[in-house]
Scaffold this motif. Structure first.
Motif, PDB file in Angstrom:
ATOM      1  N   LEU A 105      47.061  -5.860   2.305  1.00 52.44           N
ATOM      2  CA  LEU A 105      48.472  -5.936   2.352  1.00 52.44           C
ATOM      3  C   LEU A 105      49.038  -4.748   1.648  1.00 52.44           C
ATOM      4  O   LEU A 105      48.939  -4.924   0.010  1.00 52.44           O
ATOM      5  CB  LEU A 105      49.049  -7.306   1.714  1.00 52.44           C
ATOM      6  N   ALA A 106      49.908  -4.052   2.114  1.00 51.91           N
ATOM      7  CA  ALA A 106      50.331  -3.138   1.475  1.00 51.91           C
ATOM      8  C   ALA A 106      51.990  -3.096   1.139  1.00 51.91           C
ATOM      9  O   ALA A 106      52.734  -3.058   2.535  1.00 51.91           O
ATOM     10  CB  ALA A 106      50.227  -1.796   2.046  1.00 51.91           C
ATOM     11  N   LEU A 107      52.509  -3.381   0.060  1.00 47.12           N
ATOM     12  CA  LEU A 107      54.120  -3.434  -0.022  1.00 47.12           C
ATOM     13  C   LEU A 107      54.602  -2.182  -0.595  1.00 47.12           C
ATOM     14  O   LEU A 107      54.104  -1.499  -1.784  1.00 47.12           O
ATOM     15  CB  LEU A 107      54.326  -4.408  -1.194  1.00 47.12           C
ATOM     16  N   ALA A 108      55.630  -1.857   0.163  1.00 48.31           N
ATOM     17  CA  ALA A 108      56.160  -0.457  -0.451  1.00 48.31           C
ATOM     18  C   ALA A 108      57.716  -0.525  -0.478  1.00 48.31           C
ATOM     19  O   ALA A 108      58.490  -1.014   0.608  1.00 48.31           O
ATOM     20  CB  ALA A 108      55.928   0.734   0.736  1.00 48.31           C
ATOM     21  N   SER A 109      58.174  -0.410  -1.603  1.00 48.67           N
ATOM     22  CA  SER A 109      59.670  -0.831  -1.855  1.00 48.67           C
ATOM     23  C   SER A 109      60.568   0.150  -1.398  1.00 48.67           C
ATOM     24  O   SER A 109      61.781  -0.143  -0.957  1.00 48.67           O
ATOM     25  CB  SER A 109      60.081  -0.388  -3.317  1.00 48.67           C
ATOM     26  N   GLY A 110      60.131   1.436  -0.648  1.00 45.69           N
ATOM     27  CA  GLY A 110      61.106   2.311   0.107  1.00 45.69           C
ATOM     28  C   GLY A 110      60.830   2.141   1.566  1.00 45.69           C
ATOM     29  O   GLY A 110      61.828   2.727   2.356  1.00 45.69           O
ATOM     30  N   LEU A 111      60.357   1.001   2.193  1.00 49.61           N
ATOM     31  CA  LEU A 111      60.278   0.833   3.496  1.00 49.61           C
ATOM     32  C   LEU A 111      60.923  -0.491   3.783  1.00 49.61           C
ATOM     33  O   LEU A 111      60.887  -1.470   3.108  1.00 49.61           O
ATOM     34  CB  LEU A 111      58.720   0.824   4.034  1.00 49.61           C
ATOM     35  N   PRO A 112      61.472  -0.724   5.012  1.00 53.84           N
ATOM     36  CA  PRO A 112      61.970  -1.936   5.451  1.00 53.84           C
ATOM     37  C   PRO A 112      60.791  -2.890   6.062  1.00 53.84           C
ATOM     38  O   PRO A 112      61.485  -4.038   6.559  1.00 53.84           O
ATOM     39  CB  PRO A 112      63.054  -1.549   6.469  1.00 53.84           C
ATOM     40  N   SER A 140      64.417  -5.346   2.176  1.00 50.64           N
ATOM     41  CA  SER A 140      65.183  -4.413   1.283  1.00 50.64           C
ATOM     42  C   SER A 140      64.627  -4.399   0.106  1.00 50.64           C
ATOM     43  O   SER A 140      64.520  -5.332  -0.913  1.00 50.64           O
ATOM     44  CB  SER A 140      66.892  -4.720   1.251  1.00 50.64           C
ATOM     45  N   ARG A 141      63.980  -3.051  -0.391  1.00 52.01           N
ATOM     46  CA  ARG A 141      63.632  -2.824  -1.919  1.00 52.01           C
ATOM     47  C   ARG A 141      62.550  -4.077  -2.163  1.00 52.01           C
ATOM     48  O   ARG A 141      62.774  -4.793  -3.322  1.00 52.01           O
ATOM     49  CB  ARG A 141      64.663  -3.083  -2.797  1.00 52.01           C
ATOM     50  N   MET A 142      61.609  -4.296  -1.500  1.00 53.77           N
ATOM     51  CA  MET A 142      60.736  -5.163  -1.968  1.00 53.77           C
ATOM     52  C   MET A 142      59.970  -4.761  -3.046  1.00 53.77           C
ATOM     53  O   MET A 142      59.601  -3.562  -3.343  1.00 53.77           O
ATOM     54  CB  MET A 142      59.615  -5.314  -0.626  1.00 53.77           C
ATOM     55  N   ILE A 143      59.432  -5.776  -3.947  1.00 46.09           N
ATOM     56  CA  ILE A 143      58.857  -5.486  -5.115  1.00 46.09           C
ATOM     57  C   ILE A 143      57.526  -6.229  -5.446  1.00 46.09           C
ATOM     58  O   ILE A 143      56.918  -5.775  -6.134  1.00 46.09           O
ATOM     59  CB  ILE A 143      59.824  -5.836  -6.360  1.00 46.09           C
ATOM     60  N   ASN A 144      57.129  -7.430  -4.726  1.00 46.51           N
ATOM     61  CA  ASN A 144      55.933  -8.109  -5.037  1.00 46.51           C
ATOM     62  C   ASN A 144      55.896  -9.042  -4.164  1.00 46.51           C
ATOM     63  O   ASN A 144      56.457  -9.654  -3.557  1.00 46.51           O
ATOM     64  CB  ASN A 144      56.004  -8.820  -6.481  1.00 46.51           C
ATOM     65  N   ALA A 145      54.752  -9.503  -3.774  1.00 46.07           N
ATOM     66  CA  ALA A 145      54.148 -10.649  -3.028  1.00 46.07           C
ATOM     67  C   ALA A 145      52.866 -11.239  -3.382  1.00 46.07           C
ATOM     68  O   ALA A 145      52.334 -10.796  -4.460  1.00 46.07           O
ATOM     69  CB  ALA A 145      53.669  -9.991  -1.533  1.00 46.07           C
ATOM     70  N   ALA A 146      52.692 -12.400  -3.129  1.00 49.63           N
ATOM     71  CA  ALA A 146      51.487 -13.350  -3.563  1.00 49.63           C
ATOM     72  C   ALA A 146      51.181 -14.309  -2.399  1.00 49.63           C
ATOM     73  O   ALA A 146      52.061 -14.671  -1.792  1.00 49.63           O
ATOM     74  CB  ALA A 146      51.917 -14.310  -4.603  1.00 49.63           C
TER      75      ALA A 146
END
Length: 377
Positions: free
Chosen positions: A47-54, A74-80
């Motif tokens: 699972l890849a979280l990128a803060s600059g992507l929607p 918008s501006r994702m920062i963390n997932a669990a």
């Protein structure tokens, strides 16, 4: 203040041989990677979280086919990830709307649930808004097999950079109720890193925190109250260059150690070994630029954990650190990757079912898999 390095700076062999593979190069603002089985095949996906992507995407093992979980973020920062309903596909907690200035951060917290086929778009349910929500982890704080969602904001809602002088509300949510409950406001400044583990082996998980105040252990007692204990003060520099930024734990045989990046987004890789009731601080490396990830794992199967660390600044390198003696008095550093990516996060997992721990790291716009081929070179 300059700290002498305590490991050999000469070229060192990697603890194991690794073969790198680029999974993606278009993940703008790549910030976090999780290794979790999302399609019930028994193999970890990425699972890849990128803060600059929607969009929030995952890559299906073993071919790393890309699937989109949700869009319009918008501006994702963390997932669990945690399987709450027992269907073998985890639910995902997601924090977004993040801004470095908490006064401007919406801190949206949501639960994502698959709608039948994990490869198809998932459903989104917003459960809270807490400014600067930043680190999410699931934890069994009571030791009863019921995990709660821990949310660690970067700083208090009224905190202003660069000093961030305000209390930080470390909170949790019970699954299904999703009501915010306070753990503690004992920490102030920036709370950047947390780790969940059964620290004292009593069957209940605790929370390790890395903040401007140093490294702390947060434990829930049998009556439900939370106790915060300082383990180490971290970097001794003046505020806001004090304390710690990342936290992990490892073992050298039976001896446990703590490891951190210091100070916040700092240049130092630091190890702490316990001596009586104290934790002795040892700076392994002071050459990182924007240090942002540290993990511990036994990569070569010798019973001792190595460290994986890196920074988001130049020279965009990921390093491995290996203790050369049982007490961890002497370490060597080897370069896993240089020049191609400055890691914001790394994760350790067996990604190809060969019983060897692999690495996946994300940073800049790149996601890479480092396949552990075994042995020392």
């Amino acid at each position: 203040m300059h700290y002498p390095l305590v490991f050999l700076m000469t070229a060192a062999s990697l603890p194991a041989q690794f073969r790198s593979q680029t999974v993606a190069t278009d993940l703008k603002g790549g910030y976090q990677v999780l290794a979790v089985d999302l399609n019930r095949d028994g193999r970890p996906d990425l699972l890849a979280l990128a803060s600059g992507l929607p969009e929030l995407a995952w890559f299906e093992s073993p071919g790393w086919q890309r699937h989109v979980i949700v869009t319009d973020r918008s501006r994702m920062i963390n997932a669990a990830a945690c399987d709450l309903d027992g269907d073998s596909v985890p639910e995902l907690a997601l924090a977004e709307g993040f801004v470095m200035d908490p006064r401007k951060s919406t801190g949206v917290l949501s639960i994502l649930t698959h709608t039948g086929e994990p490869q198809q778009p998932w459903a989104v349910r917003e459960i809270d808004r807490l400014p600067a929500s930043h680190r999410l982890r699931w934890a069994d704080l009571e030791g009863r097999g019921r995990r709660v969602l821990v949310n660690a904001p970067l700083a208090g809602a009224a905190a202003a950079p660069p000093d961030y002088r305000a209390k930080v509300p470390l909170v949790f949510y019970r699954a299904g109720e999703w009501k915010r409950e306070l753990i503690t406001e004992a920490l102030t400044g920036v709370l950047h890193g947390i780790e969940v583990l059964d620290f004292d082996r009593d069957g209940r998980e605790e929370i390790l925190t890395a903040s401007f105040l140093g490294i702390h252990l947060v434990k829930r007692d049998r009556r439900g109250a939370f106790r915060v204990t300082e383990l180490a003060k971290g970097s001794p520099e003046a505020w806001p260059k004090c304390g710690a930024s990342e936290i992990t734990t490892g073992r050298l045989g039976r001896r446990r150690f703590l490891a951190s990046i210091e100070p916040w987004h700092g240049n130092q890789v630091v190890v702490y070994t316990q001596q009586g009731k104290q934790w002795k601080r040892q700076v392994l490396d002071d050459s990182l630029d924007g240090g942002h990830t540290i993990q511990a794992a036994d990569l070569d199967g010798d019973g001792n954990d190595e460290l994986i660390a890196g920074g988001r600044g130049k020279p965009f390198s990921t390093y491995l650190y290996k203790a050369e003696d049982a007490k961890g008095a002497r370490w060597t550093r080897a370069t896993l990757d240089e020049g191609s990516m400055g890691p914001a996060a790394c994760v350790v997992a067996d990604l190809n079912a060969d019983r060897l721990p692999d690495l996946a790291c994300i940073g800049g716009s790149t996601l890479k898999w480092y396949e552990n081929r075994g042995g020392r070179r």
